[in-house]
Design an enzyme around this catalytic site. Structure first.
Site, PDB file in Angstrom:
ATOM      1  N   ARG A 151       0.734  -1.303   0.046  1.00  0.00           N
ATOM      2  CA  ARG A 151      -0.131  -0.111  -0.093  1.00  0.00           C
ATOM      3  C   ARG A 151       0.835   1.610   0.108  1.00  0.00           C
ATOM      4  NH1 ARG A 151      -5.520  -0.491   3.712  1.00  0.00           N
ATOM      5  NH2 ARG A 151      -6.311   0.817   1.897  1.00  0.00           N
ATOM      6  N   ILE A 152       1.972   1.287   0.867  1.00  0.00           N
ATOM      7  CA  ILE A 152       2.891   2.280   0.914  1.00  0.00           C
ATOM      8  C   ILE A 152       3.561   2.525  -0.487  1.00  0.00           C
ATOM      9  CG2 ILE A 152       4.694   3.487   2.262  1.00  0.00           C
ATOM     10  CD1 ILE A 152       3.527   2.282   4.724  1.00  0.00           C
ATOM     11  N   ARG A 232      11.286  -0.393   7.561  1.00  0.00           N
ATOM     12  CA  ARG A 232      11.519  -0.866   8.855  1.00  0.00           C
ATOM     13  C   ARG A 232      13.088  -0.958   8.993  1.00  0.00           C
ATOM     14  NH1 ARG A 232       7.511   0.233  10.379  1.00  0.00           N
ATOM     15  NH2 ARG A 232       5.843  -1.150  11.682  1.00  0.00           N
ATOM     16  N   GLU A 261      16.411   1.023  17.795  1.00  0.00           N
ATOM     17  CA  GLU A 261      15.744   2.279  17.910  1.00  0.00           C
ATOM     18  C   GLU A 261      15.293   2.139  19.408  1.00  0.00           C
ATOM     19  OE1 GLU A 261      12.508   3.075  15.360  1.00  0.00           O
ATOM     20  OE2 GLU A 261      13.637   2.751  13.555  1.00  0.00           O
ATOM     21  N   HIS A 279      12.308   8.158  13.088  1.00  0.00           N
ATOM     22  CA  HIS A 279      11.368   7.313  12.924  1.00  0.00           C
ATOM     23  C   HIS A 279      10.012   8.189  12.933  1.00  0.00           C
ATOM     24  CE1 HIS A 279       9.735   2.970  13.351  1.00  0.00           C
ATOM     25  NE2 HIS A 279       8.811   3.787  12.526  1.00  0.00           N
TER      26      HIS A 279
END
Length: 510
Positions: A151-152, A232, A261, A279
């Protein structure tokens, strides 16, 4: 009558509270403060969180009457979904809330890297006018490689097409015809690495995608290539990327995610041609508001005992009792079939046989579809977005029912047809008073194996020694076998081994 208690553990938009409505007692706490969180959870029926609150086994146990954990966002890294499932607590998120924000950030990073916006900005603010030093490159007529056309990735492709770029993509699970509809040509990863002037990553983080773009792939790149990762951390090997940029084999990068992270110290941060953000993919007012409203609606449904489309684990809601135990079976069958498929899926057929065929079993189709799509996309998959994701990937979906079931009271069969004409079929059922989920068919082989979290399948030409070899390799890798079954064709020519194992098998061992 006392109202159900909803604990809001982090700052959420006023629209979130408004979406909950007047039927709940709203309490607040600082979820990042561990002692405050543990003190506030007893008595709460639902807790709404973002990324700072850790809902681990201790927190879940503290919420003795907790029915729902709602994460106002996409990722679930701070929620122990397994512990919640064992405790019978539903976990919901907002799987589509940030897709526009994430796509826009990827484009922003790409443009920033191409035009040296960050170092030029810093130089000017330090009193230096360096027009000639920060010469950039245009996007027009360049080739952009999109790694992951979910989708992205599709949103990024649509936005970049306006810049007059040539779009190519790597995604083994997307039909070429579907990609062509949005002006994208599918290519193997090595070809994408060689051809692209810009590469943007939009894959889920899985054992297969970890380190996907590493030393060998970066050696194929043009020295003028810029790489963007807003998906990611860990999909791109950060050490290899640092070496490639330092040695002039890659021009630069735009990064929003990191292997570990929070990340405040990386060699990449010392490189002038690297744009780095902490992020921020979902960090827009619009994404936060969409996420809050979405999970508030899910909480209302869950506490009313209705089916919650965005539940990622426990399937609550009003379902006919005979269907309820079959729903997780259908989902696992979709996931197993997806794992066995070697190529892009063109069609999924869900067949439901037996006594339940007289009931409304459409939710079993959704369950199988959710399981199929789960490992293929960047975002968590729900009953709401699974059909949309399938449609975007050019996957046809069909459901059939039949009251006749020769060997089992009820049976769910999932059959995938691949783009090259090959097919994969698995079937399952539930048995016994505890409704134990079982796998009873793999392609044309009859089996009888409990469905477990980690399963391994081998197809092979039947000959002596194969079982021993498989056991030896897994033993040397310290992977414990919980159960094993071998099934053969009547002719004895082909066999299949189905294993349940105690942990995921490393890719190199497979």
């Amino acid at each position: 009558m006392t109202k159900p208690v909803v604990l809001i553990a982090e700052e959420l938009s006023p629209a979130t509270v408004e979406a909950l409505g007047p039927d709940f007692e709203i309490r607040h706490c600082d979820g990042a403060d561990r002692s405050q969180l543990l003190a506030a959870l007893p008595g709460a029926d639902a807790v709404l969180i973002r990324s700072a609150t850790q809902m681990d086994p201790e927190a879940i146990a503290a919420g003795k009457q907790l029915k729902v954990i709602a994460r106002a966002g996409v990722g679930l890294d701070n929620v122990d979904v397994k512990a919640a499932t064992q405790a019978g607590v539903m976990v919901v998120n907002a799987p589509t809330s940030n897709i526009v924000s994430a796509a826009e950030l990827a484009v922003a990073l790409l443009l920033s890297a191409a035009r040296n916006i960050v170092p030029a900005n810093l130089a000017l603010k330090n009193g230096e006018w360096k027009r000639s030093k920060y010469n950039g490159v245009e996007l027009s007529e360049k080739t952009v490689g999109i790694v992951g056309l979910g989708r992205i990735g599709v949103l990024v492709a649509q936005r970049l097409s306006a810049f007059g770029v040539k779009l190519i993509a790597y995604d083994p699970y997307v039909q070429p015809a579907r990609a062509a509809q949005i002006g994208v040509r599918l290519v193997p990863l090595d070809e994408l690495m060689r051809e692209s002037d810009f590469i943007t990553v939009h894959l889920p983080k899985t054992p297969e995608t970890a380190g996907l773009i590493g030393e060998e792939q970066l050696k194929l790149a043009k020295p003028t290539m810029y790489l963007v990762n807003a998906a990611r951390g860990g999909i791109v090997d950060e050490d290899a990327l640092y070496r490639a940029i330092s040695e002039g084999r890659v021009a630069g990068a735009g990064l929003d995610v990191y292997a570990k992270e929070p990340c405040t110290d990386s060699p990449l941060f010392g490189l002038e041609t690297v744009v780095a953000t902490p992020h921020l993919g979902a960090s827009t007012d619009e994404a936060q508001e969409k996420a809050g409203i979405s999970v508030a609606k899910s909480v209302r449904l869950a506490l009313a005992g209705e089916l919650v489309p965005d539940a990622v684990n426990v399937q609550g809601g009003i379902l006919a009792e005979p269907i309820r135990p079959l729903l997780p079976v259908a989902e696992r069958l979709g996931a197993i079939a997806s794992g066995l498929a070697d190529g892009a899926v063109q069609r999924i057929d869900v067949e439901v046989r037996g006594e339940v065929a007289d009931l409304d079993v459409r939710v079993l189709e959704l369950g199988a579809l959710k399981g199929l799509i789960q490992g293929l996309v960047h975002d968590p998959v729900s009953y709401v977005n699974a059909p949309v994701l399938a449609q975007q990937r050019g996957v046809e979906v069909a459901l059939t029912t039949d009251k006749d079931s020769d060997d089992h009271r009820n049976l769910v069969r999932v059959r995938l047809t691949l783009s090259d004409g090959a097919w994969v079929s698995v079937a399952g059922t539930v048995s016994g008073p505890k409704d134990v989920a079982k796998l009873v068919e793999v392609d044309r082989f009859d089996v009888d194996v409990p469905i477990s979290e980690h399963m391994v399948f081998f197809r092979y030409h039947d000959r002596p020694g194969v079982v021993g070899t498989v056991g030896r390799i897994l033993g040397e890798a310290d992977v414990n076998i919980g159960g094993m079954q071998v099934s053969r064709e009547e002719s004895g020519e082909h066999s299949v081994i189905v294993l349940t194992v105690d942990q995921a098998v490393p890719a190199d061992v497979l």
